[in-house]
Scaffold this motif. Structure first.
Motif, PDB file in Angstrom:
ATOM      1  N   VAL A 155      25.169 -61.105  -1.144  1.00  0.00           N
ATOM      2  CA  VAL A 155      24.169 -62.155  -0.984  1.00  0.00           C
ATOM      3  C   VAL A 155      24.851 -63.419  -0.459  1.00  0.00           C
ATOM      4  O   VAL A 155      25.780 -63.940  -1.084  1.00  0.00           O
ATOM      5  N   PHE A 156      24.390 -63.894   0.689  1.00  0.00           N
ATOM      6  CA  PHE A 156      24.949 -65.074   1.331  1.00  0.00           C
ATOM      7  C   PHE A 156      23.911 -66.196   1.332  1.00  0.00           C
ATOM      8  O   PHE A 156      22.708 -65.942   1.373  1.00  0.00           O
ATOM      9  N   THR A 157      24.398 -67.432   1.326  1.00  0.00           N
ATOM     10  CA  THR A 157      23.547 -68.606   1.455  1.00  0.00           C
ATOM     11  C   THR A 157      23.883 -69.325   2.752  1.00  0.00           C
ATOM     12  O   THR A 157      25.064 -69.534   3.062  1.00  0.00           O
ATOM     13  N   VAL A 158      22.862 -69.711   3.491  1.00  0.00           N
ATOM     14  CA  VAL A 158      23.058 -70.357   4.786  1.00  0.00           C
ATOM     15  C   VAL A 158      23.552 -71.787   4.594  1.00  0.00           C
ATOM     16  O   VAL A 158      22.947 -72.577   3.862  1.00  0.00           O
ATOM     17  N   ASP A 159      24.662 -72.115   5.262  1.00  0.00           N
ATOM     18  CA  ASP A 159      25.225 -73.462   5.244  1.00  0.00           C
ATOM     19  C   ASP A 159      24.720 -74.299   6.404  1.00  0.00           C
ATOM     20  O   ASP A 159      24.587 -75.526   6.288  1.00  0.00           O
ATOM     21  N   ALA A 160      24.486 -73.658   7.541  1.00  0.00           N
ATOM     22  CA  ALA A 160      24.074 -74.393   8.733  1.00  0.00           C
ATOM     23  C   ALA A 160      23.549 -73.428   9.774  1.00  0.00           C
ATOM     24  O   ALA A 160      23.875 -72.233   9.763  1.00  0.00           O
ATOM     25  N   VAL A 161      22.731 -73.964  10.682  1.00  0.00           N
ATOM     26  CA  VAL A 161      22.243 -73.210  11.838  1.00  0.00           C
ATOM     27  C   VAL A 161      22.433 -74.120  13.049  1.00  0.00           C
ATOM     28  O   VAL A 161      21.904 -75.232  13.075  1.00  0.00           O
ATOM     29  N   GLU A 162      23.180 -73.649  14.036  1.00  0.00           N
ATOM     30  CA  GLU A 162      23.493 -74.486  15.185  1.00  0.00           C
ATOM     31  C   GLU A 162      23.259 -73.721  16.476  1.00  0.00           C
ATOM     32  O   GLU A 162      23.223 -72.481  16.484  1.00  0.00           O
ATOM     33  N   VAL A 163      23.107 -74.460  17.568  1.00  0.00           N
ATOM     34  CA  VAL A 163      22.982 -73.862  18.886  1.00  0.00           C
ATOM     35  C   VAL A 163      24.061 -74.470  19.769  1.00  0.00           C
ATOM     36  O   VAL A 163      24.322 -75.676  19.714  1.00  0.00           O
ATOM     37  N   TYR A 164      24.735 -73.618  20.558  1.00  0.00           N
ATOM     38  CA  TYR A 164      25.824 -74.057  21.414  1.00  0.00           C
ATOM     39  C   TYR A 164      25.588 -73.588  22.839  1.00  0.00           C
ATOM     40  O   TYR A 164      25.161 -72.447  23.068  1.00  0.00           O
ATOM     41  N   ALA A 165      25.908 -74.452  23.782  1.00  0.00           N
ATOM     42  CA  ALA A 165      25.876 -74.047  25.184  1.00  0.00           C
ATOM     43  C   ALA A 165      27.008 -73.069  25.453  1.00  0.00           C
ATOM     44  O   ALA A 165      28.095 -73.168  24.873  1.00  0.00           O
ATOM     45  N   ALA A 166      26.757 -72.118  26.338  1.00  0.00           N
ATOM     46  CA  ALA A 166      27.762 -71.095  26.633  1.00  0.00           C
ATOM     47  C   ALA A 166      29.049 -71.701  27.184  1.00  0.00           C
ATOM     48  O   ALA A 166      30.136 -71.186  26.947  1.00  0.00           O
ATOM     49  N   ASN A 167      28.932 -72.801  27.902  1.00  0.00           N
ATOM     50  CA  ASN A 167      30.124 -73.401  28.501  1.00  0.00           C
ATOM     51  C   ASN A 167      30.840 -74.371  27.573  1.00  0.00           C
ATOM     52  O   ASN A 167      31.788 -75.045  27.975  1.00  0.00           O
ATOM     53  N   ASN A 168      30.372 -74.461  26.321  1.00  0.00           N
ATOM     54  CA  ASN A 168      31.022 -75.339  25.343  1.00  0.00           C
ATOM     55  C   ASN A 168      30.971 -74.703  23.962  1.00  0.00           C
ATOM     56  O   ASN A 168      30.666 -75.353  22.962  1.00  0.00           O
ATOM     57  N   PHE A 169      31.285 -73.417  23.931  1.00  0.00           N
ATOM     58  CA  PHE A 169      31.174 -72.653  22.692  1.00  0.00           C
ATOM     59  C   PHE A 169      32.432 -72.850  21.846  1.00  0.00           C
ATOM     60  O   PHE A 169      33.539 -72.602  22.319  1.00  0.00           O
ATOM     61  N   PRO A 170      32.292 -73.282  20.572  1.00  0.00           N
ATOM     62  CA  PRO A 170      33.454 -73.558  19.720  1.00  0.00           C
ATOM     63  C   PRO A 170      33.999 -72.284  19.063  1.00  0.00           C
ATOM     64  O   PRO A 170      33.714 -71.983  17.896  1.00  0.00           O
ATOM     65  N   ASP A 171      34.791 -71.534  19.809  1.00  0.00           N
ATOM     66  CA  ASP A 171      35.270 -70.231  19.338  1.00  0.00           C
ATOM     67  C   ASP A 171      35.895 -70.294  17.944  1.00  0.00           C
ATOM     68  O   ASP A 171      35.573 -69.493  17.062  1.00  0.00           O
ATOM     69  N   HIS A 172      36.817 -71.234  17.755  1.00  0.00           N
ATOM     70  CA  HIS A 172      37.536 -71.271  16.478  1.00  0.00           C
ATOM     71  C   HIS A 172      36.594 -71.595  15.328  1.00  0.00           C
ATOM     72  O   HIS A 172      36.693 -71.017  14.244  1.00  0.00           O
ATOM     73  N   LYS A 173      35.688 -72.520  15.541  1.00  0.00           N
ATOM     74  CA  LYS A 173      34.729 -72.898  14.494  1.00  0.00           C
ATOM     75  C   LYS A 173      33.868 -71.720  14.078  1.00  0.00           C
ATOM     76  O   LYS A 173      33.574 -71.523  12.891  1.00  0.00           O
ATOM     77  N   VAL A 174      33.464 -70.919  15.043  1.00  0.00           N
ATOM     78  CA  VAL A 174      32.571 -69.804  14.753  1.00  0.00           C
ATOM     79  C   VAL A 174      33.328 -68.579  14.247  1.00  0.00           C
ATOM     80  O   VAL A 174      32.923 -67.948  13.272  1.00  0.00           O
ATOM     81  N   TYR A 175      34.438 -68.235  14.903  1.00  0.00           N
ATOM     82  CA  TYR A 175      35.121 -66.977  14.613  1.00  0.00           C
ATOM     83  C   TYR A 175      36.419 -67.120  13.839  1.00  0.00           C
ATOM     84  O   TYR A 175      37.034 -66.124  13.475  1.00  0.00           O
ATOM     85  N   GLY A 176      36.850 -68.351  13.576  1.00  0.00           N
ATOM     86  CA  GLY A 176      38.137 -68.559  12.936  1.00  0.00           C
ATOM     87  C   GLY A 176      38.205 -67.988  11.523  1.00  0.00           C
ATOM     88  O   GLY A 176      37.187 -67.736  10.868  1.00  0.00           O
TER      89      GLY A 176
END
Length: 212
Positions: A155-176
């Motif tokens: 069971v997970f609780t949502v901390d945030a929901v964000e939208v990112y442009a493909a040309n400015n995708f924060p790889d480390h923030k999302v997949y780190g």
């Protein structure tokens, strides 16, 4: 699918490799349909806050492969299939023809274990809305449940929901790598162009808060 033991507990190391090989451009390689319907996009107020107190996370669960994802607030109840990398190094995707199907990156962290687990699915296909069409409407505090092969539920609780442009995708923030059990749920979003398709991605950040 392979067991956690046979995968040598690759976890976040594998996720880092995907980020570099498949997602370094910030494009989540999903076939996202015709874009004929405008899916909801997250409001700024749902954006990612400062990192929370890690002690608030539930203890990691024992390894068990995920079989299903449920997000009651947006009426998602879908089976999960394993996703691997293609020969070109991109992440494979669920078949677009099956609108109610999501996938998890099976060379990475298992949902419920310590680390960053990845789940992805289509926002739509040529016929209309698909499994994660309403992902952008999700709110902080919403519940996400992942059924697992051993009969347990993460069971997970949502901390945030964000939208990112493909040309400015924060790889480390999302997949780190994460020091606690976390989950990312990803689909296409961020506007639509007839020539380029969807212009970005909707990303849900969540952490483990229980198990049963």
């Amino acid at each position: 699918m392979h067991s956690r033991t046979s995968r040598d507990r690759l976890g976040d190391t594998a996720i880092a490799a995907v980020t570099v090989v498949a997602l370094g451009s910030g494009v989540w390689l999903l076939g996202c349909g015709a874009g004929t319907h405008a899916p909801p996009q997250p409001a700024a107020v749902e954006g990612r806050p400062d990192p929370g107190d890690e002690r608030l996370a539930a203890p990691a669960l024992a390894p068990s492969l995920p079989t299903r994802i449920r997000i009651p607030a947006i009426h998602v109840d879908a089976p999960l299939m394993g996703l691997a990398l293609t020969r070109s190094g991109s992440l494979d995707v669920p078949p677009a023809r099956n609108k109610n199907l999501a996938g998890w990156y099976e060379a990475g962290t298992i949902p419920g274990e310590t680390g960053t687990a990845i789940v992805a699915g289509h926002v739509d296909n040529a016929e209309g809305p698909a499994v994660f069409y309403d992902l952008g409407a999700l709110k902080r505090g919403a519940r996400i449940e992942v059924d697992r092969k051993d009969g347990s539920v993460a069971v997970f609780t949502v901390d945030a929901v964000e939208v990112y442009a493909a040309n400015n995708f924060p790889d480390h923030k999302v997949y780190g790598a994460a020091p606690r059990p976390e989950l990312r749920v990803i689909t296409c979003g961020g506007g639509y162009s007839k020539t380029a398709g969807y212009l970005g991605n909707v990303v849900v950040f969540a952490h483990l808060t229980g198990g049963r």
